[in-house]
Scaffold this active site. Structure first.
Site, short mmCIF file in Angstrom:
data_model
loop_
_atom_site.label_atom_id
_atom_site.label_comp_id
_atom_site.label_asym_id
_atom_site.label_seq_id
_atom_site.Cartn_x
_atom_site.Cartn_y
_atom_site.Cartn_z
N HIS A 34 1.06 -1.32 0.07
CA HIS A 34 0.16 -0.05 0.08
C HIS A 34 0.96 1.14 -0.03
CE1 HIS A 34 1.13 0.50 4.07
NE2 HIS A 34 0.67 -0.90 4.34
N HIS A 37 4.10 1.40 2.19
CA HIS A 37 5.24 0.66 1.86
C HIS A 37 5.60 1.48 0.63
CE1 HIS A 37 2.74 -2.97 3.08
NE2 HIS A 37 3.83 -3.14 3.50
P1 AMP Z 1 4.74 -4.93 6.64
O1 AMP Z 1 4.49 -5.51 5.27
O2 AMP Z 1 3.43 -4.74 7.17
O3 AMP Z 1 5.62 -5.87 7.54
O4 AMP Z 1 5.47 -3.65 6.56
C1 AMP Z 1 6.71 -3.31 6.06
C2 AMP Z 1 7.42 -2.05 6.30
O5 AMP Z 1 6.47 -0.90 5.56
C3 AMP Z 1 7.66 -1.94 7.74
O6 AMP Z 1 8.94 -1.23 7.94
C4 AMP Z 1 6.41 -0.97 8.12
O7 AMP Z 1 6.60 -0.43 9.35
C5 AMP Z 1 6.01 -0.09 6.98
N1 AMP Z 1 4.76 0.43 7.01
C6 AMP Z 1 3.73 -0.09 7.27
N2 AMP Z 1 2.61 0.49 7.03
C7 AMP Z 1 3.11 1.87 7.04
C8 AMP Z 1 2.64 3.20 6.76
N3 AMP Z 1 1.22 3.34 7.11
N4 AMP Z 1 3.32 4.19 6.78
C9 AMP Z 1 4.74 3.92 6.95
N5 AMP Z 1 5.39 2.85 6.89
C10 AMP Z 1 4.33 1.50 7.15
#
Ligand code: AMP
Length: 283
Positions: A34, A37
């Protein structure tokens, strides 16, 4: 864009860049990409010669198999989005590629990993630290990008890299939100439209604390006021609302003498576990 799924292929391909002194940026994700990311990816592309995005739903960081099984995995859509963004490498290992044998060595972050997320998801950070260590060794990036939405994860990984001498810069990226204030998350896909409206109140409760602090109110009182605010919304089930000093992750009840403060929330809406936080820096 190259899509590789074994550690050996990826490290080999990246050697030609590091040997020429080119910088490599790593963005670890679990996919279902999203705008949050994409912000990390865009930062990495701006700051490095080569960007690697990994997509891996890491089993060792889930303490609940239902949560792991329900985690969205829209790989084809993710790959076409990454292709559109002109990412250089996508790493899509399967479980066997990253855990060829039963994993017996884990990263233990100590007490700061046993509060908040660590308290409610026992063992979560052992898995996060382990998979991030593997990715950092496989990619050897100059910089790795993490969202401040997962604040405790960011703080622990940064600490791990300093204390264990990982030669990498850990970059924190501000939380990207929907217009409603709801923090973007792959898990939001599992919410109904009504659920998303309800979940937007999570950030409202956090913003009330920020406004209160700026008007000179006591942190303790503000935390209590927001807990009452959440308790009046039937569809939000709070797991924790906690204020910490981000420098050591200690719980705090006052802002006095703090250079920075984080207020972290975790809870459920429509059975979906959501986290968010407020991260304030004082002059
Ligand atoms: P995930 O796929 O949920 O493991 O997230 C991958 C990376 O994207 C992690 O470092 C999360 O902290 C970051 N991330 C997820 N959602 C957001 C967001 N809304 N804003 C900024 N970074 C995000």
């Amino acid at each position: 864009m190259q899509i590789l799924s074994t550690p050996i292929e990826l490290s080999k391909s990246l050697k030609k860049y590091s040997s020429k002194g080119n910088s490599i940026g790593l963005v670890p994700t679990m996919g279902a990409l999203h705008q949050g990311h994409l912000e990390l990816i865009s930062k990495s592309k701006n700051e490095n010669d080569v960007t690697v995005v990994s997509i891996f739903v890491n089993p060792t960081q889930f303490n609940n198999s239902e949560d792991f099984n329900n985690y969205p995995r829209p790989l084809e859509e993710d790959l076409s989005e990454l292709n559109r963004l002109n990412v250089d490498y996508v790493f899509t290992p399967d479980d066997v590629a990253l855990y060829p044998k039963k994993q017996t060595v884990f990263i233990d972050f100590g007490t700061p990993a046993r509060v908040m997320e660590g308290e409610f998801r026992p063992g979560h950070f052992d898995g996060v630290g382990t998979v991030v260590s593997k990715l950092l060794h496989i990619v050897s990036p100059s910089r790795a990008y993490f969202g401040l939405k997962d604040l405790q994860q960011f703080l622990l990984i940064r600490r791990m890299c300093v204390e264990l001498n990982f030669p990498v810069g850990i970059i924190g990226v501000k939380t990207v939100r929907e217009r409603s204030g709801l923090a973007m998350s792959s898990r939001n896909q599992r919410l109904s439209e009504r659920g998303k409206e309800v979940a937007a109140n999570i950030y409202k409760g956090l913003k009330k604390i920020e406004e209160g602090i700026r008007s000179g109110n006591q942190l303790n009182y503000l935390l209590e006021t927001s807990r009452i605010f959440y308790s009046k919304i039937d569809e939000i089930e709070v797991e924790y609302l906690e204020a910490i000093d981000p420098s050591n992750l200690h719980s705090v009840t006052s802002c006095q003498n703090l250079k920075e403060l984080a207020v972290c929330f975790a809870g459920y809406v429509e059975g979906v576990r959501l986290i968010d936080n407020l991260y304030l820096q004082f002059k």
